[in-house]
Design a protein around this motif. Structure first.
Motif, PDB file in Angstrom:
ATOM      1  N   ALA A 111     -10.772  -4.658 -17.223  1.00 46.59           N
ATOM      2  CA  ALA A 111      -8.792  -4.188 -17.225  1.00 46.59           C
ATOM      3  C   ALA A 111      -8.101  -3.685 -17.595  1.00 46.59           C
ATOM      4  O   ALA A 111      -7.151  -2.959 -16.761  1.00 46.59           O
ATOM      5  CB  ALA A 111      -8.842  -4.831 -19.513  1.00 46.59           C
ATOM      6  N   VAL A 112      -8.591  -2.198 -17.700  1.00 49.05           N
ATOM      7  CA  VAL A 112      -8.373  -0.535 -17.512  1.00 49.05           C
ATOM      8  C   VAL A 112      -7.922  -0.523 -15.486  1.00 49.05           C
ATOM      9  O   VAL A 112      -7.148  -0.389 -14.953  1.00 49.05           O
ATOM     10  CB  VAL A 112      -9.135   0.080 -17.971  1.00 49.05           C
ATOM     11  CG1 VAL A 112      -8.354   1.708 -17.316  1.00 49.05           C
ATOM     12  CG2 VAL A 112      -8.942   0.349 -19.198  1.00 49.05           C
ATOM     13  N   SER A 113      -9.188  -0.803 -15.109  1.00 53.30           N
ATOM     14  CA  SER A 113      -8.931  -0.675 -13.224  1.00 53.30           C
ATOM     15  C   SER A 113      -8.252  -1.769 -13.126  1.00 53.30           C
ATOM     16  O   SER A 113      -6.977  -1.448 -11.973  1.00 53.30           O
ATOM     17  CB  SER A 113     -10.636  -1.218 -12.734  1.00 53.30           C
ATOM     18  OG  SER A 113     -11.064   0.324 -13.666  1.00 53.30           O
ATOM     19  N   ASN A 114      -7.631  -2.818 -13.567  1.00 54.49           N
ATOM     20  CA  ASN A 114      -6.647  -3.806 -12.873  1.00 54.49           C
ATOM     21  C   ASN A 114      -4.891  -3.496 -13.170  1.00 54.49           C
ATOM     22  O   ASN A 114      -3.990  -3.174 -12.625  1.00 54.49           O
ATOM     23  CB  ASN A 114      -6.769  -5.168 -13.465  1.00 54.49           C
ATOM     24  CG  ASN A 114      -7.641  -5.997 -12.672  1.00 54.49           C
ATOM     25  OD1 ASN A 114      -6.838  -6.637 -11.624  1.00 54.49           O
ATOM     26  ND2 ASN A 114      -8.852  -5.673 -12.910  1.00 54.49           N
ATOM     27  N   LEU A 115      -5.202  -2.888 -14.358  1.00 55.07           N
ATOM     28  CA  LEU A 115      -3.584  -2.058 -14.770  1.00 55.07           C
ATOM     29  C   LEU A 115      -3.734  -1.140 -13.888  1.00 55.07           C
ATOM     30  O   LEU A 115      -2.321  -0.159 -13.403  1.00 55.07           O
ATOM     31  CB  LEU A 115      -3.506  -1.930 -16.322  1.00 55.07           C
ATOM     32  CG  LEU A 115      -3.534  -2.945 -16.964  1.00 55.07           C
ATOM     33  CD1 LEU A 115      -3.832  -2.585 -18.751  1.00 55.07           C
ATOM     34  CD2 LEU A 115      -2.234  -3.437 -16.536  1.00 55.07           C
ATOM     35  N   VAL A 116      -4.703  -0.333 -14.014  1.00 50.75           N
ATOM     36  CA  VAL A 116      -4.408   1.537 -13.087  1.00 50.75           C
ATOM     37  C   VAL A 116      -4.337   1.440 -11.941  1.00 50.75           C
ATOM     38  O   VAL A 116      -3.298   1.461 -10.964  1.00 50.75           O
ATOM     39  CB  VAL A 116      -5.903   2.107 -12.737  1.00 50.75           C
ATOM     40  CG1 VAL A 116      -6.159   3.261 -11.919  1.00 50.75           C
ATOM     41  CG2 VAL A 116      -5.944   3.045 -14.750  1.00 50.75           C
ATOM     42  N   ALA A 117      -4.757  -0.243 -11.045  1.00 53.60           N
ATOM     43  CA  ALA A 117      -4.696  -0.628  -9.584  1.00 53.60           C
ATOM     44  C   ALA A 117      -3.297  -0.558  -9.041  1.00 53.60           C
ATOM     45  O   ALA A 117      -2.411  -0.305  -8.243  1.00 53.60           O
ATOM     46  CB  ALA A 117      -5.508  -2.127  -9.074  1.00 53.60           C
ATOM     47  N   ILE A 118      -2.517  -1.349  -9.791  1.00 59.70           N
ATOM     48  CA  ILE A 118      -0.677  -0.991  -9.859  1.00 59.70           C
ATOM     49  C   ILE A 118      -0.350   0.114  -9.199  1.00 59.70           C
ATOM     50  O   ILE A 118       1.136  -0.649  -8.381  1.00 59.70           O
ATOM     51  CB  ILE A 118      -0.033  -1.871 -10.812  1.00 59.70           C
ATOM     52  CG1 ILE A 118      -0.882  -3.138 -11.455  1.00 59.70           C
ATOM     53  CG2 ILE A 118       1.272  -1.811 -11.228  1.00 59.70           C
ATOM     54  CD1 ILE A 118      -0.018  -3.210 -13.147  1.00 59.70           C
ATOM     55  N   VAL A 119      -0.799   1.058  -9.970  1.00 63.19           N
ATOM     56  CA  VAL A 119       0.039   2.150  -9.420  1.00 63.19           C
ATOM     57  C   VAL A 119      -0.806   2.640  -7.984  1.00 63.19           C
ATOM     58  O   VAL A 119      -0.281   2.853  -6.965  1.00 63.19           O
ATOM     59  CB  VAL A 119       0.359   3.283 -10.135  1.00 63.19           C
ATOM     60  CG1 VAL A 119       0.775   4.548  -9.974  1.00 63.19           C
ATOM     61  CG2 VAL A 119       1.478   2.738 -11.606  1.00 63.19           C
ATOM     62  N   VAL A 120      -2.193   2.642  -8.466  1.00 62.30           N
ATOM     63  CA  VAL A 120      -2.962   3.542  -7.646  1.00 62.30           C
ATOM     64  C   VAL A 120      -3.135   3.273  -6.292  1.00 62.30           C
ATOM     65  O   VAL A 120      -3.891   3.703  -5.145  1.00 62.30           O
ATOM     66  CB  VAL A 120      -4.598   3.965  -8.289  1.00 62.30           C
ATOM     67  CG1 VAL A 120      -5.832   3.996  -7.472  1.00 62.30           C
ATOM     68  CG2 VAL A 120      -4.135   4.961  -9.973  1.00 62.30           C
ATOM     69  N   MET A 121      -3.712   1.463  -5.632  1.00 60.17           N
ATOM     70  CA  MET A 121      -4.105   1.147  -4.968  1.00 60.17           C
ATOM     71  C   MET A 121      -2.774   1.406  -4.049  1.00 60.17           C
ATOM     72  O   MET A 121      -3.333   1.736  -2.990  1.00 60.17           O
ATOM     73  CB  MET A 121      -3.785  -0.572  -4.803  1.00 60.17           C
ATOM     74  CG  MET A 121      -4.242  -1.151  -3.788  1.00 60.17           C
ATOM     75  SD  MET A 121      -4.708  -3.146  -4.252  1.00 60.17           S
ATOM     76  CE  MET A 121      -5.640  -3.691  -2.782  1.00 60.17           C
ATOM     77  N   PRO A 122      -2.079   1.629  -3.602  1.00 58.54           N
ATOM     78  CA  PRO A 122      -1.145   1.592  -2.473  1.00 58.54           C
ATOM     79  C   PRO A 122      -0.935   3.252  -2.238  1.00 58.54           C
ATOM     80  O   PRO A 122      -0.675   3.702  -1.012  1.00 58.54           O
ATOM     81  CB  PRO A 122       0.947   1.761  -2.817  1.00 58.54           C
ATOM     82  CG  PRO A 122       0.307   0.095  -4.176  1.00 58.54           C
ATOM     83  CD  PRO A 122      -0.573   0.503  -5.052  1.00 58.54           C
ATOM     84  N   LEU A 123      -1.491   4.091  -2.928  1.00 58.32           N
ATOM     85  CA  LEU A 123      -1.862   5.416  -3.185  1.00 58.32           C
ATOM     86  C   LEU A 123      -2.851   5.670  -2.078  1.00 58.32           C
ATOM     87  O   LEU A 123      -2.428   6.583  -0.921  1.00 58.32           O
ATOM     88  CB  LEU A 123      -1.256   6.290  -3.878  1.00 58.32           C
ATOM     89  CG  LEU A 123       0.317   6.088  -4.888  1.00 58.32           C
ATOM     90  CD1 LEU A 123       0.114   6.927  -6.311  1.00 58.32           C
ATOM     91  CD2 LEU A 123       0.970   6.660  -3.623  1.00 58.32           C
ATOM     92  N   SER A 143       3.684   0.930  10.194  1.00 52.33           N
ATOM     93  CA  SER A 143       4.507   1.289   8.518  1.00 52.33           C
ATOM     94  C   SER A 143       4.528   0.954   7.709  1.00 52.33           C
ATOM     95  O   SER A 143       6.006  -0.132   6.550  1.00 52.33           O
ATOM     96  CB  SER A 143       6.206   0.716   9.521  1.00 52.33           C
ATOM     97  OG  SER A 143       6.228   1.728  10.735  1.00 52.33           O
ATOM     98  N   LEU A 144       3.030   0.900   6.763  1.00 58.24           N
ATOM     99  CA  LEU A 144       3.457   0.251   5.137  1.00 58.24           C
ATOM    100  C   LEU A 144       4.397   1.228   4.536  1.00 58.24           C
ATOM    101  O   LEU A 144       4.572   2.580   4.716  1.00 58.24           O
ATOM    102  CB  LEU A 144       1.757   1.447   5.063  1.00 58.24           C
ATOM    103  CG  LEU A 144       1.400   0.049   3.458  1.00 58.24           C
ATOM    104  CD1 LEU A 144       1.959  -1.497   3.381  1.00 58.24           C
ATOM    105  CD2 LEU A 144      -0.238   0.526   3.441  1.00 58.24           C
ATOM    106  N   ASN A 145       5.253   0.270   3.859  1.00 60.98           N
ATOM    107  CA  ASN A 145       6.169   0.890   3.030  1.00 60.98           C
ATOM    108  C   ASN A 145       5.111   0.903   1.451  1.00 60.98           C
ATOM    109  O   ASN A 145       5.124  -0.512   1.100  1.00 60.98           O
ATOM    110  CB  ASN A 145       7.409  -0.155   3.128  1.00 60.98           C
ATOM    111  CG  ASN A 145       8.546   0.329   1.761  1.00 60.98           C
ATOM    112  OD1 ASN A 145       8.022   0.657   0.990  1.00 60.98           O
ATOM    113  ND2 ASN A 145       9.337   0.252   2.889  1.00 60.98           N
ATOM    114  N   ARG A 146       5.084   1.982   0.683  1.00 59.25           N
ATOM    115  CA  ARG A 146       3.898   1.934  -0.461  1.00 59.25           C
ATOM    116  C   ARG A 146       5.470   1.528  -1.438  1.00 59.25           C
ATOM    117  O   ARG A 146       4.306   0.983  -2.524  1.00 59.25           O
ATOM    118  CB  ARG A 146       4.107   2.779  -0.469  1.00 59.25           C
ATOM    119  CG  ARG A 146       2.183   3.713   0.422  1.00 59.25           C
ATOM    120  CD  ARG A 146       2.219   4.937  -0.092  1.00 59.25           C
ATOM    121  NE  ARG A 146       2.970   6.119   1.166  1.00 59.25           N
ATOM    122  CZ  ARG A 146       2.431   7.412   0.892  1.00 59.25           C
ATOM    123  NH1 ARG A 146       2.272   7.664   0.272  1.00 59.25           N
ATOM    124  NH2 ARG A 146       3.281   7.994   1.928  1.00 59.25           N
ATOM    125  N   ALA A 147       6.094   1.442  -1.778  1.00 60.90           N
ATOM    126  CA  ALA A 147       7.178   0.943  -2.077  1.00 60.90           C
ATOM    127  C   ALA A 147       6.642   0.086  -2.491  1.00 60.90           C
ATOM    128  O   ALA A 147       6.665  -1.041  -3.917  1.00 60.90           O
ATOM    129  CB  ALA A 147       8.127   1.129  -2.365  1.00 60.90           C
TER     130      ALA A 147
END
Length: 322
Positions: A111-123, A143-147
């Protein structure tokens, strides 16, 4: 043809289908999450924080080193990094239960890892890819757009969580009946998509299948080992170690495949790593979980056969907090 030049062909409609399937899989995870999972984390944060660190820091770091050691093509190396940065899949809880691991810890970490992934994964993808010259160059080519990736991950993970958790809380009986079907349909649909998509693009990839198989086999084994030995180094118990092994080893590679098709134009090496991971980590996880369970049964049988001793079962799927 070099695998870095291979591009898989998927229609826009197939991408919509894939994203819907991924959202369904995450919904299956969200329907299992309870507020008590987060209260458990708040009361006993050590194990969960350690697990998050193993998933989003240690595994990607080891992955970069493994890709450099194996000297794989850039697209395969980037696929390995993308997979390592994905959150755990719902299958990790099933494997933990089958292996006699700590299911409560596994569910909390998922549960926590999936929620963290929303912000952390692109970075995370951008950070770890920049440490390998070949993958860094490939990232600049696209030219990956992290946003935009953040929005994509938010839609696939955040929205199902926002829907699933309130549904589970308000309609527990209905959720209990629907949950197995949601999970089964999502998993089967993803496997069908992976197999059919791979088959339709098999021609240019045929000569690279051996490399893909070997890389995924080694990478998955390393991921499972990173999880287990991280918990062992922290002197956590055997049930916790098994939960860690599957939380780190079983990644949501369907998400990685979707991001590859959306942001990397279906780059062959990346797509094949993510696709084969999605199949292999289930097979490898089931084999490891079954081996652990049978080993526990043999130990219990030997203990009960010794006169003057009582049966000492192996680790069980504990429900208590980590």
């Amino acid at each position: 043809m070099p695998i870095d030049d291979v591009v898989l062909n998927f229609t826009p409609a197939s991408l919509i289908v894939l994203n819907a399937v991924l959202a369904l899989i995450i919904l299956g995870i969200a329907l299992e999450v309870r507020p008590s999972d987060f209260r458990t984390v708040a009361r006993h944060p050590k194990a969960v924080v350690l697990g998050i660190g193993a998933q989003y820091l240690l595994l990607p770091a080891v992955t970069v080193g493994l890709a450099l050691l194996l000297d794989v093509p850039a697209s395969i190396a980037l696929g390995m990094i993308l997979v390592a940065c994905c959150p755990p899949g719902g299958i990790s809880n099933v494997l933990t239960y089958r292996a006699g691991g700590n299911v409560a810890l596994s569910a909390s970490m998922t549960a926590v890892s999936n929620l963290v992934a929303i912000v952390v994964m692109p970075l995370n993808v951008a950070l770890w890819a920049s440490l390998n010259p070949a993958t860094d160059a490939l990232m600049r080519d696209f030219s990956l757009n992290r946003a935009e990736m953040l929005v994509q991950v938010l839609l696939i993970i955040g929205v199902p969580f926002a829907i699933g958790m309130p549904l589970a809380r308000r309609f527990p009986a209905l959720t209990a009946k629907a949950l197995p079907w949601v999970q089964r349909v999502g998993l089967v649909a993803l496997l069908v998509f992976i197999i059919s998509g791979t088959a339709s693009n098999l021609g240019p990839l045929r000569e690279h299948l051996g490399t893909i198989f070997l890389v995924v086999l080694l990478h998955d084994a390393v991921a499972l080992a990173v999880g287990y030995w991280t918990a062992a180094a922290a002197r956590l118990g055997e049930p916790d170690r098994r939960a860690f092994a599957f939380e780190v080893g079983a990644r949501n590679t369907g998400l990685g495949l979707g991001l590859t098709l959306t942001f990397f134009a279906g780059l062959g090496g990346m797509a094949m790593i993510a696709a084969w991971w999605g199949i292999w980590d289930i097979l490898a996880g089931l084999l490891l979980a079954t081996w652990w369970r049978r080993r526990d049964a043999r130990k219990a049988a030997r203990a009960s056969a010794i006169p003057g001793t009582t049966e000492t079962p192996g680790p069980t799927a504990r429900k208590e907090a980590p």
